[in-house]
Motif scaffolding. Structure first.
Motif, short mmCIF file in Angstrom:
data_model
loop_
_atom_site.label_atom_id
_atom_site.label_comp_id
_atom_site.label_asym_id
_atom_site.label_seq_id
_atom_site.Cartn_x
_atom_site.Cartn_y
_atom_site.Cartn_z
N VAL A 39 -1.20 5.18 -2.60
CA VAL A 39 -0.56 3.94 -1.93
C VAL A 39 -1.23 3.77 -0.81
N ALA A 40 -1.79 3.16 0.04
CA ALA A 40 -2.65 2.01 0.86
C ALA A 40 -1.50 1.87 1.35
N GLU A 41 -0.52 0.97 0.13
CA GLU A 41 -0.06 -0.44 1.46
C GLU A 41 1.11 -0.50 1.15
N ILE A 51 8.02 6.56 3.42
CA ILE A 51 7.94 7.38 3.16
C ILE A 51 6.79 8.69 4.08
N ALA A 52 6.24 7.68 3.84
CA ALA A 52 4.43 8.37 4.12
C ALA A 52 4.30 7.78 5.10
N GLN A 53 5.13 6.96 6.02
CA GLN A 53 4.34 6.41 7.36
C GLN A 53 5.70 7.44 7.83
N ALA A 54 6.45 7.85 8.11
CA ALA A 54 7.33 8.36 8.47
C ALA A 54 6.61 9.86 8.02
N MET A 55 6.14 10.29 7.59
CA MET A 55 5.76 11.54 7.74
C MET A 55 4.57 11.25 8.17
N LYS A 217 2.54 21.59 6.03
CA LYS A 217 2.81 21.82 4.45
C LYS A 217 3.39 20.04 4.54
N LEU A 218 3.25 19.43 6.18
CA LEU A 218 3.39 17.58 5.67
C LEU A 218 2.06 17.11 4.90
N LYS A 219 1.31 17.68 5.41
CA LYS A 219 -0.07 17.16 5.33
C LYS A 219 -0.01 17.35 3.87
N VAL A 226 0.87 10.27 -1.80
CA VAL A 226 -0.07 9.27 -1.35
C VAL A 226 -1.86 9.19 -2.23
N ASP A 227 -2.09 10.16 -2.20
CA ASP A 227 -3.52 10.55 -2.66
C ASP A 227 -3.30 10.78 -3.68
N ALA A 228 -4.53 9.74 -4.78
CA ALA A 228 -5.08 9.50 -5.64
C ALA A 228 -5.78 10.27 -6.74
#
Length: 266
Positions: A39-41, A51-55, A217-219, A226-228
């Motif tokens: 999930v890159a964009e 959600i990823a942007q908030a994290m 934990k957030l990371k 998002v990681d492939a």
């Protein structure tokens, strides 16, 4: 019955659609391999991306908190070092005052030594500064350390280890009993300061460890989101590359079909 037309080649259009879908999937998978992200964009997965942007925002905030805690730890550590040094100096003063009870000793010499030690206390208080903050000079304000999201802070109370507060101004060894009582009272004050600063240091250390844990934990959560999976993406990439080659061949065959109509006119 199969119809022949040079205007409409349904087979070629179907092959082209299939090839376009394959190339789109290939491009998406290739981007995963290049970036390491599934999930890159936003178009990859709008909900997950939001959600990823908030994290990511929370992680950046946690980094700022860690910086604040590091500053707080260093400031309190400097104050602790100063307080400990003053405590050791007062122990030396206690020794000199006790010696003053002995007949035959030159009180004048002992007084000079005590005066030098008192001046050293003043010097230690003035130099126990970190980045402009001095927690033992009795002048600086309390230190507010950022410890949590939303601006949560921990207040470190400023202390006062100046000679006047310790009751050691003008300490006179001509009356050793009075001087000893003053030194004993000063030791109590210093002990309270060391206890307060030590407790604050422990709280900051504990909060720093917890903040680091939260950040990790957030990371980890962000990575899961998002990681492939590069092993899976690599296998899929090879499959799609093969599929693309077959699609190109299929389109080439479909495009050549209308030419067979020429054989009907020979």
């Amino acid at each position: 019955m199969t119809s022949f037309s040079i205007n409409t080649n349904a087979t070629a259009m179907a092959a082209l659609r299939t090839l376009s879908l394959t190339q789109s999937a290939l491009s998406h998978t290739q981007r995963q391999v290049e970036t390491g992200l599934k999930v890159a964009e936003p178009k990859d997965n709008p909900a997950s991306f939001t959600i990823a942007q908030a994290m990511r925002g929370d992680i950046s905030a946690m980094d700022a908190i860690e910086e604040g805690l590091t500053f707080g730890q260093a400031t309190v550590s400097m104050a602790n070092a100063g307080a400990l040094q003053i405590s050791n100096i007062v122990i030396d003063i206690n020794q000199k005052v006790t010696q003053a009870f002995n007949d035959g000793l030159d009180v004048t010499v002992l007084q000079e030594e005590v005066d030098a030690l008192l001046a050293q206390i003043t010097a230690v208080v003035g130099s126990s500064v970190f980045n402009g903050v001095n927690l033992i000079d009795g002048v600086s304000a309390d230190l507010d350390v950022l410890t949590g999201l939303g601006g949560v802070t921990q207040t470190i109370a400023a202390q006062d280890l100046r000679l006047a507060t310790l009751g050691l101004v003008g300490l006179d060894l001509t009356n050793p009993a009075t001087a000893l009582a003053a030194v004993d009272a000063a030791e109590v004050i210093i002990g309270d300061v060391i206890t307060t600063l030590g407790t604050a240091a422990n709280r900051l250390d504990s909060q720093a460890e917890f903040t680091q844990l939260l950040t990790d934990k957030l990371k980890e959560g962000l990575g899961i989101l998002v990681d492939a999976n590069l092993a899976e993406a690599s296998a899929e990439l090879q499959a799609l590359q093969t599929k693309e080659q077959l699609g190109i061949q299929s389109l080439s065959i479909a495009n050549s079909r209308p030419q067979s109509i020429l054989q009907l006119f020979q």
